[in-house]
Write an enzyme that holds these catalytic residues in place. Structure first.
Site, PDB file in Angstrom:
ATOM      1  CE  LYS A   1     -55.482 -91.892 -10.113  1.00  0.00           C
ATOM      2  NZ  LYS A   1     -54.242 -91.638  -9.325  1.00  0.00           N
TER       3      LYS A   1
ATOM      4  CB  CYS B   1     -43.426 -83.273 -19.137  1.00  0.00           C
ATOM      5  SG  CYS B   1     -44.474 -81.877 -19.517  1.00  0.00           S
TER       6      CYS B   1
END
Ligand code: NAD
Length: 499
Positions: free
Chosen positions: A173, A281
């Site tokens: 997803k 990140c």
């Protein structure tokens, strides 16, 4: 307008929920496609088909699965330019950076070619009289991955590669902001020889994520994204009895010691703070110079470097250092946080607030910002900004600097710049953070090590890629075998040592 699809059973399939999300070109602000948002029913049907396809793939010997990975490596390299263009168009990052995104994912697929070695298991001959004992790693069955917008090639490849190499079916997803590259990767998996149904790409939002978390067929879920969603997915997935690993947000500190090479440190900070518009990140978002002399000398070096940064669309080629941020909402949030920094008393020494790019007035470009004299109570220090904003927190001593990194709620990555081996070693040993750089600003481990943060940056026991990924996507089964010639006694009623 282009209507994107799901990828189900080896084919592009139109969404049937009637719900869509707009996919923007962040450089122009134009809607360039719309992506379907799957319903629970669509997700559940794709999972059921994946579960039917998995046993045959799981029973395929690991060297054949490794060969599919090998073919995939060749195909991704063949299509590198095409993939990078599609990635930059939806994400906004420069083409060289998009190629880096694909390359770091590709390296994990290269590692997965070694699936036979990783899945060999263990064997003890003669564990008792006529008794052999062996352990094998079996696929978990159907696994799922939910991925963020900022690495639309790398993180889907980190998730799908090991899961598939271990013999699982996999439900991906991807982020609804930049879903084209994951769909292109699914096409390449089919061309590489992956059987239909083994990889399903389901586009969607919270509804499909919740359907993944509640679907009893899905045995393991890997997530990468922001911390609030990571915590939510970890909690709901675990309470539904799944194996879950979630990687969240970050606030990565770089400590600059007085003995550091300050030119090297300034170059490193500019690349690590502003590359990809700070949407990594592992970006450095906090500089911690030790001592005012170090801080003044560092700021003096940073300002001209930051003022020279070229911000523009990926189509401008190598002239651009970083592109737009992903959405109008992301841009508004970054500028709101910058304003809070000013209001709360930090000194804005490079002010990018009025940045404007001629011809791209509707794009989501944010100029570079540098703050000095930031304190730990300010929002720009506590929150992940995820934009081209670097905050400087001055420390008087090494211990104070170490304390800042340790006391922050996030623990993804950190770095120290020093010439002193003793200090570097002490830092690496004591700091409570997952990935450490010593004179390396963005210490992303290579594919054969593992990637993962601590504290609010990582939830679950095992890291991503490397050997941990093979542990996460398999279950261990241990067999104790004795044949009739080894049986010397009748019924045994007590546990005892094997002799
Ligand atoms: P996000 O949390 O908004 O979205 C990540 C995924 O979760 C997407 O697929 C999205 O569709 C889904 N999602 C969003 N809201 C949801 C909800 N309410 N319920 C269920 N699912 C939901 O993150 P993002 O903005 O796409 O990515 C940026 C974030 O990811 C940053 O915080 C960044 O630090 C983090 N990140 C972490 C790592 C790491 O390895 N630690 C790597 C890359 C990015």
């Amino acid at each position: 307008m282009q209507e994107l699809t799901h990828w189900i059973n080896g084919k592009h399939v139109k969404g049937t929920s009637g719900r869509f999300a707009d996919v923007f070109n962040p450089a122009t602000g134009e809607v360039q496609a719309r992506v379907p948002l799957a319903s629970k029913a669509e997700l559940d049907a794709a999972v059921a088909d994946a579960a039917k396809a998995q046993p045959k793939w799981g029973a395929t010997n690991p060297q054949k699965r490794g060969r599919v990975m090998m073919a995939l490596v060749g195909l991704i390299n063949r299509d590198m330019d095409k993939l990078a263009e599609a990635l930059s168009r939806e994400h906004g990052k420069t083409i060289p950076d998009a190629k880096g995104d694909i390359q770091r994912g590709l390296e994990v697929i290269e590692f997965c070619i070694g699936a036979p070695q990783m899945l060999k298991g263990e064997f003890t001959d003669a564990a008792g009289p006529g008794i052999d004992m062996y352990s094998m790693r079996q696929p978990v069955g159907v696994a799922a991955g939910i991925t963020p917008f900022n690495f639309p090639a790398m993180i889907p490849l980190w998730k799908m590669g090991p899961a598939l190499a271990c013999g699982n079916a996999f439900i991906l997803k991807p982020s609804e902001r930049d879903p084209s590259v994951p769909l292109m990767l699914a096409e390449l998996c089919k061309e590489a020889g992956l059987p239909d149904g083994v990889l399903q790409v389901i586009n969607g939002d919270k509804e499909s994520v919740d359907a993944i978390l509640d679907n009893p067929t899905i045995a393991a879920v890997g997530f990468v994204g922001s911390t609030p969603i990571a915590e939510y997915i970890y909690g709901r997935g675990c309470s539904n009895g799944k194996r879950v690993q979630c990687f969240g947000g970050a606030k990565n500190h770089m400590i600059i010691m007085p003995d550091a090479d300050l030119d090297l440190a300034a170059d490193a900070l500019v690349g690590a703070g502003y590359g990809a518009a700070g949407e990594r990140c592992m970006a450095i978002s906090v500089a911690v110079p030790v001592g005012d002399k170090t801080a003044d000398a560092l700021i003096e070096r940073l300002i001209p470097r930051i003022e020279k940064l070229k911000v523009g669309p990926y189509t401008a080629g190598n002239d651009v250092d970083y592109g737009p941020v992903v959405t109008a909402a992301a841009k508004a949030n970054i500028l709101k946080l910058v304003q809070s920094g000013v209001d709360q008393g930090a000194k804005l020494v490079v002010d990018g607030r009025n940045f404007n790019l001629q011809g791209y007035e509707n794009g989501y470009f944010v100029g570079p910002h540098l703050f000095d004299h930031v304190t730990t109570d300010m929002d720009i220090y506590r929150k992940e900004i995820f934009g081209p904003v670097l905050s400087t927190v001055r420390a008087k001593t090494y211990e104070e600097a170490l304390g800042y990194a340790m006391d922050h709620e996030y623990g993804n990555g950190t770095a120290i710049f020093t010439r002193d081996g003793d200090t570097a070693r002490d830092f690496a040993n004591r700091v409570n953070i997952g990935m450490i750089g010593i004179n390396v600003p963005i210490p992303v481990p290579l594919a054969y090590h593992t990637f993962g943060g601590w504290k609010k940056s990582g939830f679950g026991d095992l890291n991503q890629h490397g050997p941990d990924a093979f542990r996460f996507y398999t279950r261990t089964k241990t067999i104790t075998a004795r044949w009739p010639s080894g049986i010397k006694e009748g019924s045994a009623f007590n546990f005892k040592a094997m002799d």
